[in-house]
Write an enzyme that holds these catalytic residues in place. Structure first.
Site, PDB file in Angstrom:
ATOM      1  N   GLY A  94     -18.228  80.674  30.679  1.00 28.24           N
ATOM      2  CA  GLY A  94     -19.533  81.324  30.584  1.00 28.24           C
ATOM      3  C   GLY A  94     -20.465  81.023  31.736  1.00 28.24           C
ATOM      4  O   GLY A  94     -21.604  81.499  31.748  1.00 28.24           O
ATOM      5  N   GLU A 102     -15.670  88.007  27.504  1.00 31.58           N
ATOM      6  CA  GLU A 102     -14.439  87.251  27.765  1.00 31.58           C
ATOM      7  C   GLU A 102     -13.776  86.858  26.448  1.00 31.58           C
ATOM      8  O   GLU A 102     -12.567  87.034  26.273  1.00 31.58           O
ATOM      9  CB  GLU A 102     -14.751  86.009  28.607  1.00 31.58           C
ATOM     10  CG  GLU A 102     -15.090  86.361  30.049  1.00 31.58           C
ATOM     11  CD  GLU A 102     -15.613  85.198  30.862  1.00 31.58           C
ATOM     12  OE1 GLU A 102     -15.557  85.282  32.089  1.00 31.58           O
ATOM     13  OE2 GLU A 102     -16.099  84.214  30.281  1.00 31.58           O
TER      14      GLU A 102
HETATM   15  C1  5RP Z   1     -17.575  83.605  33.587  1.00 33.42           C
HETATM   16  C2  5RP Z   1     -16.611  82.517  33.413  1.00 33.42           C
HETATM   17  C3  5RP Z   1     -15.794  82.151  34.592  1.00 33.42           C
HETATM   18  O1  5RP Z   1     -14.462  82.283  34.261  1.00 33.42           O
HETATM   19  C4  5RP Z   1     -16.099  80.735  34.957  1.00 33.42           C
HETATM   20  O2  5RP Z   1     -17.491  80.628  35.191  1.00 33.42           O
HETATM   21  C5  5RP Z   1     -15.325  80.305  36.201  1.00 33.42           C
HETATM   22  O3  5RP Z   1     -15.813  80.965  37.317  1.00 33.42           O
HETATM   23  P1  5RP Z   1     -15.321  80.597  38.774  1.00 33.42           P
HETATM   24  O4  5RP Z   1     -13.897  81.059  38.886  1.00 33.42           O
HETATM   25  O5  5RP Z   1     -16.266  81.342  39.670  1.00 33.42           O
HETATM   26  O6  5RP Z   1     -15.461  79.102  38.942  1.00 33.42           O
HETATM   27  O7  5RP Z   1     -16.455  81.949  32.369  1.00 33.42           O
HETATM   28  O8  5RP Z   1     -18.355  83.794  32.442  1.00 33.42           O
END
Ligand code: 5RP
Length: 236
Positions: A94, A102
């Protein structure tokens, strides 16, 4: 090695799991972007369910065929990032504000694969602030109940309303997000139950028991993690 290399490696490795004919859930975030880019180069006959507007825009631009969650019976495979990956592949998600879509997509999927760089692997969840999506109506009342519910779980915290560039963040579903700095979430199941019981909480970022597989990008390559083979990869 650039900071993007492990994310790119897991994105490309995960794209290898996708086969023509599949319905594929596309995650959100900087790691998922590499997955989407890799998939677009493969010219597979797939239909994709994006977990956010941002992912939908990118996937469409790159020529991937999109479909709606309500137009498919089941998703074959969802691939998505995480903010923290703990023991038993319990996750915090999140950070990109897409947790509600998601979770809807993950729960509609036969198989979910988490992709992340090694910095996301932790011994205990909770250093990353837990995102909690709430409806805007009455949100400060809801916040008081969230704070109380977390206190009942032994977590004393003052969740902060998420803002970006000086403006309150509104999710793709029109809701707000509070980020709760929990420190250590020793009993994620109780926290999940407490948050779910609060009217006004739409969803939270704990993803428990939703995946059995993670691909982790390290300096040495891509490691596969199952729920039982937790390793300390925090040093990458
Ligand atoms: C979005 C998410 C993403 O999967 C999480 O924040 C990971 O992001 P990143 O790959 O940019 O580190 O949960 O809501």
């Amino acid at each position: 090695m650039s900071v993007d290399d492990p994310k790119r490696a897991v994105g490309e490795t995960a794209a290898d799991l996708v086969q023509s004919g599949m319905i594929v859930g596309l995650g959100t975030g900087t790691t998922a972007v590499w997955l989407v880019r890799a998939l677009a180069t493969r010219h597979l006959d797939i239909r994709c369910v994006p977990t956010s507007q941002a992912t939908a825009v990118l996937a469409r631009e790159l020529g991937l065929a999109l479909t709606d969650l309500d137009d498919v019976r089941e998703i074959d495979l969802t691939i998505d990032g995480a903010d923290e990956i703990g023991p038993d592949l319990a996750l915090i998600k999140g950070g990109g504000a897409a947790l509600l879509r998601e979770k809807l997509v993950w729960e509609a999927s036969r198989r979910c694969v988490c992709i992340a760089d090694a910095s996301k692997v932790v011994q205990t969840l909770g250093a990353f602030p837990l995102p909690i999506e709430v409806v805007a109506f009455g949100h400060t009342t809801t916040l008081r109940r969230i704070t109380g519910g977390l206190a009942d779980c032994g977590i004393l915290t003052a969740p902060r309303l998420r803002q970006k560039d000086g403006a309150v963040v509104i999710t793709d579903s029109g809701n707000l997000i509070y980020d709760a700095s929990c420190g250590a979430i020793l009993d994620p199941v109780s926290v999940e139950a407490a948050l779910k019981s609060i009217t006004g909480v739409v969803e939270h970022g704990l993803f428990l028991g939703l995946t059995k597989e993670a691909l982790i990008g390290t300096r040495l390559g891509v490691e596969r993690l199952g729920p039982r083979d937790f390793k300390d990869l925090s040093n990458g």
